[in-house]
Motif scaffolding. Structure first.
Motif, mmCIF file in Angstrom:
data_model
loop_
_atom_site.group_PDB
_atom_site.id
_atom_site.type_symbol
_atom_site.label_atom_id
_atom_site.label_comp_id
_atom_site.label_asym_id
_atom_site.label_seq_id
_atom_site.Cartn_x
_atom_site.Cartn_y
_atom_site.Cartn_z
ATOM 1 N N VAL A 1 0.837 -1.206 0.000
ATOM 2 C CA VAL A 1 0.000 0.000 0.000
ATOM 3 C C VAL A 1 0.870 1.254 0.000
ATOM 4 C CG1 VAL A 1 -1.750 1.307 1.278
ATOM 5 C CG2 VAL A 1 -1.902 -1.181 1.145
ATOM 6 N N ALA A 2 1.968 1.189 0.765
ATOM 7 C CA ALA A 2 2.871 2.350 0.838
ATOM 8 C C ALA A 2 3.463 2.648 -0.536
ATOM 9 C CB ALA A 2 3.983 2.085 1.847
ATOM 10 N N LEU A 3 3.831 1.582 -1.251
ATOM 11 C CA LEU A 3 4.403 1.782 -2.589
ATOM 12 C C LEU A 3 3.376 2.439 -3.519
ATOM 13 C CD1 LEU A 3 6.682 1.245 -4.691
ATOM 14 C CD2 LEU A 3 5.504 -0.903 -5.210
ATOM 15 N N ALA A 4 2.135 1.918 -3.469
ATOM 16 C CA ALA A 4 1.081 2.494 -4.299
ATOM 17 C C ALA A 4 0.844 3.951 -3.921
ATOM 18 C CB ALA A 4 -0.211 1.702 -4.159
ATOM 19 N N ALA A 5 0.887 4.230 -2.607
ATOM 20 C CA ALA A 5 0.656 5.611 -2.148
ATOM 21 C C ALA A 5 1.773 6.531 -2.637
ATOM 22 C CB ALA A 5 0.568 5.639 -0.628
ATOM 23 N N VAL A 6 3.016 6.044 -2.570
ATOM 24 C CA VAL A 6 4.145 6.870 -3.008
ATOM 25 C C VAL A 6 4.026 7.187 -4.502
ATOM 26 C CG1 VAL A 6 6.640 6.826 -3.460
ATOM 27 C CG2 VAL A 6 5.768 6.142 -1.218
ATOM 28 N N LEU A 7 3.694 6.166 -5.295
ATOM 29 C CA LEU A 7 3.561 6.379 -6.742
ATOM 30 C C LEU A 7 2.408 7.332 -7.055
ATOM 31 C CD1 LEU A 7 4.171 2.737 -8.049
ATOM 32 C CD2 LEU A 7 5.654 4.720 -8.383
ATOM 33 N N THR A 8 1.282 7.121 -6.348
ATOM 34 C CA THR A 8 0.117 7.991 -6.581
ATOM 35 C C THR A 8 0.431 9.421 -6.168
ATOM 36 O OG1 THR A 8 -1.321 6.114 -6.120
ATOM 37 C CG2 THR A 8 -2.347 8.287 -6.104
ATOM 38 N N PHE A 9 1.028 9.552 -4.984
ATOM 39 C CA PHE A 9 1.399 10.887 -4.516
ATOM 40 C C PHE A 9 2.353 11.551 -5.515
ATOM 41 C CE2 PHE A 9 0.593 10.769 0.376
ATOM 42 C CZ PHE A 9 -0.723 10.424 0.124
ATOM 43 N N GLY A 10 3.334 10.769 -5.948
ATOM 44 C CA GLY A 10 4.317 11.302 -6.902
ATOM 45 C C GLY A 10 3.655 11.753 -8.194
ATOM 46 N N ALA A 11 2.720 10.923 -8.665
ATOM 47 C CA ALA A 11 2.025 11.251 -9.912
ATOM 48 C C ALA A 11 1.218 12.530 -9.746
ATOM 49 C CB ALA A 11 1.102 10.100 -10.312
ATOM 50 N N PHE A 12 0.483 12.603 -8.648
ATOM 51 C CA PHE A 12 -0.363 13.771 -8.429
ATOM 52 C C PHE A 12 0.483 15.032 -8.241
ATOM 53 C CE2 PHE A 12 -4.137 15.884 -6.498
ATOM 54 C CZ PHE A 12 -5.037 15.551 -7.497
ATOM 55 N N MET A 13 1.614 14.882 -7.545
ATOM 56 C CA MET A 13 2.484 16.046 -7.316
ATOM 57 C C MET A 13 3.135 16.524 -8.616
ATOM 58 S SD MET A 13 4.313 15.347 -3.660
ATOM 59 C CE MET A 13 5.110 16.940 -3.645
#
Lengths: 266, 114
Positions: free
Chosen positions: A228-240
């Motif tokens: 979940v953390a990996l998915a969150a990091v990628l999603t956060f990165g994408a959104f940022m």
């Protein structure tokens, strides 16, 4: 003096120069219609057909130039920046770190400490910023069609829907946000929209999460939220990165020329 | 006025012309030429990539008709495009007002040293 059939030759050259574009036939048909209307208007003003063709082509611009602008615009996708989209991009860029810091603060402060209140306030602000970013994204790309509409409303209801599930709500929220980004990714792909980095991150999020989950599951290891953390990091990165791109779209480029379709015109 | 200054605002100019009603590319260009008093001296063919991008962005919608045996594409503003024109118009008016405040007629400094 222009030769008869000069427009036909021009259209052949244009067709060759823009052969990689998907809507080639429409482009050529539209250009032909424009040129023939100009020729008719020129003849009505007293020019000979040859003079009328020559002037129409001179006013229209060379096939090489027109093709170059078409290709540049194709690369730019459907992005149209406004003040709202730039502000929304900035908000979208801030939302992930605010949510992260707010979550940590709320957890560290427990329920009765001032830190907890700050954390909740940050999470609330992050939610508002997230929704504002989504609104900006819709404005920037004209809503991304049906996929954009579904993603937008899913994003709006994601947190309220996840809240009743308590701790399991984190997983529910991750799934909802994952769906949002996949839908946005599909919409962006269909609209042929750059930039590529957030698109790639959006597209990679769910497969990466699934892959890590499968590997950890197969190895019999405790996941400890790594997937979940990996998915969150990628999603956060994408959104940022998407927010950063939106917030940095200026009215003028670095050379002081318009960022519009004529930026490539010398 | 230099044409370069207008080129950066082509999106807004195109949307504003279509706001008055559906237009094909040739009519758009003619109206732009008239309304800018020929200041927008650009190759006519370069407006089409802009129109296509604005359509991809959902600000314009187009439909094909047939006139005299030729295919003709007509553009009109979408409801989303109307909102964008309004926003860009407000941005432009605020910008123009600010610049006018500096470059416009000079006012006496306060307090007047005389």
């Amino acid at each position: 003096m222009a030769e008869p059939g000069l427009i036909a030759a021009y259209l052949t050259e244009l067709r060759y120069s823009t052969s990689k574009l998907p809507d080639l036939d429409d482009i050529v048909a539209e250009v032909e219609d424009h040129l023939l209307m100009t020729v008719a208007a020129n003849i009505a003003r007293g020019q000979t057909p040859a003079e009328a063709e020559a002037e129409a082509l001179a006013r229209f611009g060379s096939a090489e130039l027109v093709a170059r602008v078409f290709i540049e615009q194709e690369k730019r996708g459907g992005a149209v920046s406004t003040t709202l989209t730039r502000r929304a991009g900035f908000a979208a860029m801030l939302a992930p770190p605010m949510m992260l810091v707010g979550g940590i603060a709320a957890n560290a402060g427990k329920s009765e400490q001032p830190l907890s209140g700050i954390g909740v306030a940050l999470c609330t602000a992050a939610t508002v910023a997230f929704v504002y970013g989504l609104i900006g994204l819709r404005v920037r790309h004209g809503g991304l069609g049906m996929f954009g509409r579904v993603a937008f409303w899913l994003g709006v209801v994601a947190i309220p829907v996840a809240l009743p599930f308590a701790y399991a709500g984190i997983v529910v929220l991750a799934v909802e946000v994952g769906l949002v980004v996949v839908l946005i990714g599909v919409g962006m792909h269909r609209a042929r929209i750059l930039p590529r980095v957030p698109v790639a991150l959006f597209a990679f999020t769910l497969p990466a999460w699934a892959l890590v989950w499968l590997v950890l599951e197969a190895a019999g290891l405790d996941k400890k939220g790594i997937d979940v953390a990996l998915a969150a990091v990628l999603t956060f990165g994408a959104f940022m990165t998407l927010g950063l791109a939106m917030s940095r779209e200026p009215a003028l480029d670095a050379r002081g020329r318009g960022a519009g379709p004529l930026a490539t015109v010398e | 006025m230099k044409a370069e200054a207008l080129k950066g605002h082509l999106d807004l100019l195109l949307l504003a012309v279509v706001e008055d009603g559906p237009r094909h590319g040739y009519a758009l260009m003619e109206e732009l030429r008239i309304r800018t008093a020929d200041a927008l001296d650009l190759p006519e063919g370069t407006i089409y990539p802009a129109l296509h991008r604005l359509e991809r962005a959902g600000l314009l919608a187009s439909k094909w008709t047939e006139v005299g045996g030729r295919r003709r594409r007509v553009y009109e503003l979408t409801s989303h495009g109307k909102g964008t024109v309004e926003e860009k118009r407000r941005d432009w008016q605020a910008f123009a007002l600010a610049v006018q405040g500096v470059l416009g007629p000079k006012v006496e400094p306060w307090p007047n040293p005389a």
